[in-house]
Design a protein around this motif. Structure first.
Motif, PDB file in Angstrom:
ATOM      1  N   GLU A  57     -21.807 -12.328 -18.725  1.00  0.00           N
ATOM      2  CA  GLU A  57     -20.349 -12.340 -18.757  1.00  0.00           C
ATOM      3  C   GLU A  57     -20.037 -11.046 -18.732  1.00  0.00           C
ATOM      4  O   GLU A  57     -20.636 -10.071 -18.576  1.00  0.00           O
ATOM      5  N   THR A  58     -18.676 -11.069 -18.086  1.00  0.00           N
ATOM      6  CA  THR A  58     -18.086  -9.402 -18.023  1.00  0.00           C
ATOM      7  C   THR A  58     -16.591  -9.444 -18.976  1.00  0.00           C
ATOM      8  O   THR A  58     -16.245 -10.543 -18.999  1.00  0.00           O
ATOM      9  N   ARG A  59     -16.282  -8.382 -19.327  1.00  0.00           N
ATOM     10  CA  ARG A  59     -15.034  -8.000 -20.016  1.00  0.00           C
ATOM     11  C   ARG A  59     -14.423  -7.104 -19.168  1.00  0.00           C
ATOM     12  O   ARG A  59     -14.826  -6.260 -18.497  1.00  0.00           O
ATOM     13  N   ALA A  60     -12.951  -7.154 -19.429  1.00  0.00           N
ATOM     14  CA  ALA A  60     -12.181  -6.127 -18.788  1.00  0.00           C
ATOM     15  C   ALA A  60     -12.328  -4.737 -19.060  1.00  0.00           C
ATOM     16  O   ALA A  60     -11.732  -3.715 -18.576  1.00  0.00           O
ATOM     17  N   ASP A  61     -12.974  -4.498 -20.263  1.00  0.00           N
ATOM     18  CA  ASP A  61     -12.999  -3.189 -21.007  1.00  0.00           C
ATOM     19  C   ASP A  61     -14.323  -2.727 -20.474  1.00  0.00           C
ATOM     20  O   ASP A  61     -14.976  -1.835 -21.218  1.00  0.00           O
ATOM     21  N   ASN A  62     -14.749  -2.836 -19.209  1.00  0.00           N
ATOM     22  CA  ASN A  62     -16.146  -2.217 -18.618  1.00  0.00           C
ATOM     23  C   ASN A  62     -17.217  -2.589 -19.483  1.00  0.00           C
ATOM     24  O   ASN A  62     -18.316  -1.854 -19.936  1.00  0.00           O
ATOM     25  N   VAL A  63     -17.709  -4.005 -19.593  1.00  0.00           N
ATOM     26  CA  VAL A  63     -18.362  -4.442 -20.368  1.00  0.00           C
ATOM     27  C   VAL A  63     -19.409  -5.622 -19.603  1.00  0.00           C
ATOM     28  O   VAL A  63     -18.744  -6.430 -19.281  1.00  0.00           O
ATOM     29  N   ILE A  64     -20.551  -5.573 -19.496  1.00  0.00           N
ATOM     30  CA  ILE A  64     -21.306  -6.671 -18.851  1.00  0.00           C
ATOM     31  C   ILE A  64     -22.482  -7.196 -20.251  1.00  0.00           C
ATOM     32  O   ILE A  64     -22.997  -6.499 -20.805  1.00  0.00           O
ATOM     33  N   ARG A  65     -22.553  -8.424 -20.114  1.00  0.00           N
ATOM     34  CA  ARG A  65     -23.287  -9.052 -21.161  1.00  0.00           C
ATOM     35  C   ARG A  65     -24.664  -9.692 -20.207  1.00  0.00           C
ATOM     36  O   ARG A  65     -24.206 -10.400 -19.331  1.00  0.00           O
ATOM     37  N   ILE A  66     -25.888  -9.479 -20.723  1.00  0.00           N
ATOM     38  CA  ILE A  66     -26.884 -10.082 -19.938  1.00  0.00           C
ATOM     39  C   ILE A  66     -27.786 -10.571 -21.067  1.00  0.00           C
ATOM     40  O   ILE A  66     -27.922 -10.296 -22.286  1.00  0.00           O
ATOM     41  N   VAL A  67     -28.434 -11.918 -20.693  1.00  0.00           N
ATOM     42  CA  VAL A  67     -29.263 -12.662 -21.598  1.00  0.00           C
ATOM     43  C   VAL A  67     -30.402 -12.836 -20.785  1.00  0.00           C
ATOM     44  O   VAL A  67     -30.311 -13.486 -19.778  1.00  0.00           O
ATOM     45  N   TYR A  68     -31.474 -12.695 -21.268  1.00  0.00           N
ATOM     46  CA  TYR A  68     -33.041 -12.499 -20.727  1.00  0.00           C
ATOM     47  C   TYR A  68     -34.030 -13.010 -21.513  1.00  0.00           C
ATOM     48  O   TYR A  68     -33.725 -12.933 -23.016  1.00  0.00           O
TER      49      TYR A  68
END
Length: 255
Positions: A57-68
């Motif tokens: 997932e990505t967010r407009a406030d410079n955030v990436i989500r990774i699930v691993y």
């Protein structure tokens, strides 16, 4: 354009046995597309190559989500990271899903196991009638609630503890689902079954291939897949999953 940078961990938690959900502050979020991935470096310098982890997932406030999933020493190290810790990443890497191919259509978004995370950003961005079909080992249905915000979710579990007993194709049959186009990410047996189904139904399918990678940037040729057509550069029937993929139209690759 891929970049290597030192990012910051915002938070992390375990959401299923050995499955971790990490949020990272990074300017790469603005460039990332559904289906792309990051190369994540360990702090242990004896491990030179990054670990490929899909963007959830990505967010407009410079955030990436990774699930691993913890699969070895590298991902085991990542699971111990806490808030404010630095993390070195390279990305965004690879070619993502062609979101526009599903616009206005009835689609299957299919994820199996650790192939489920990239389906979330795809579901968030796609303007379509979304039927989201997820395959799990057991009743630990990670990300199911997140995905329910964007479409109708059907779950399948190998042990029958939740949803349909079996795999994603069993869920399609049990619920009598139909689609105009398929987007999928998961283990190879699942993708082979989806490719066969798409051919029988004469509908396009776009599949993200999970493969062990080394460099992640196409230099080592450690993650090739056989293709129907010859590569224009090498003149052989091969493509590099990390750079030519990981997403391919199903009927163009031999799996």
């Amino acid at each position: 354009m891929k970049q290597k940078q030192t990012a910051r961990v915002i938070s992390q938690r375990e959401i299923a046995p050995d499955i971790y959900d990490m949020w990272i502050e990074t300017s790469l979020a603005a460039q990332a597309l559904p289906g792309q991935f990051l190369g994540v470096y360990t702090k242990d310098k004896s491990k030179l190559l990054p670990r490929p982890i899909s963007i959830c997932e990505t967010r407009a406030d410079n955030v990436i989500r990774i699930v691993y999933r913890i699969a070895g020493a590298g991902t085991g190290e990542f699971s111990g990271y806490g808030a404010e810790e630095s993390i070195e990443i390279l990305g965004p890497l690879g070619n993502g899903f062609p979101v526009e191919k599903g616009s206005g259509k009835k689609v299957f978004l299919m994820g199996g196991g650790i192939g489920i995370p990239p389906i979330l950003e795809l579901a968030r961005q796609m303007d379509a009638q979304k039927q989201i079909i997820l395959g799990y080992r057991d009743s630990k249905l990670f990300l199911k609630e997140d995905l329910e915000k964007y479409g109708t979710v059907f779950a399948a579990t190998e042990d029958g503890s939740a949803g349909t007993k079996g795999n994603v194709m069993d869920a399609v049959r049990e619920n009598r689902l139909e689609a105009d186009v398929i987007f999928a990410c998961g283990p190879m047996p699942m993708l082979r079954a989806i490719k066969k189904y798409a051919a029988q139904c004469q509908i396009p399918a776009y599949i993200s291939l999970e493969e062990h990678m080394a460099c992640g940037v196409g230099a080592c040729l450690g993650c090739v897949v056989k293709t129907k057509e010859k590569d224009a550069h090498s003149h052989v029937n091969n493509a590099r999953i990390c750079t030519d993929g990981p997403v391919f139209e199903a009927d163009t690759v031999e799996i």
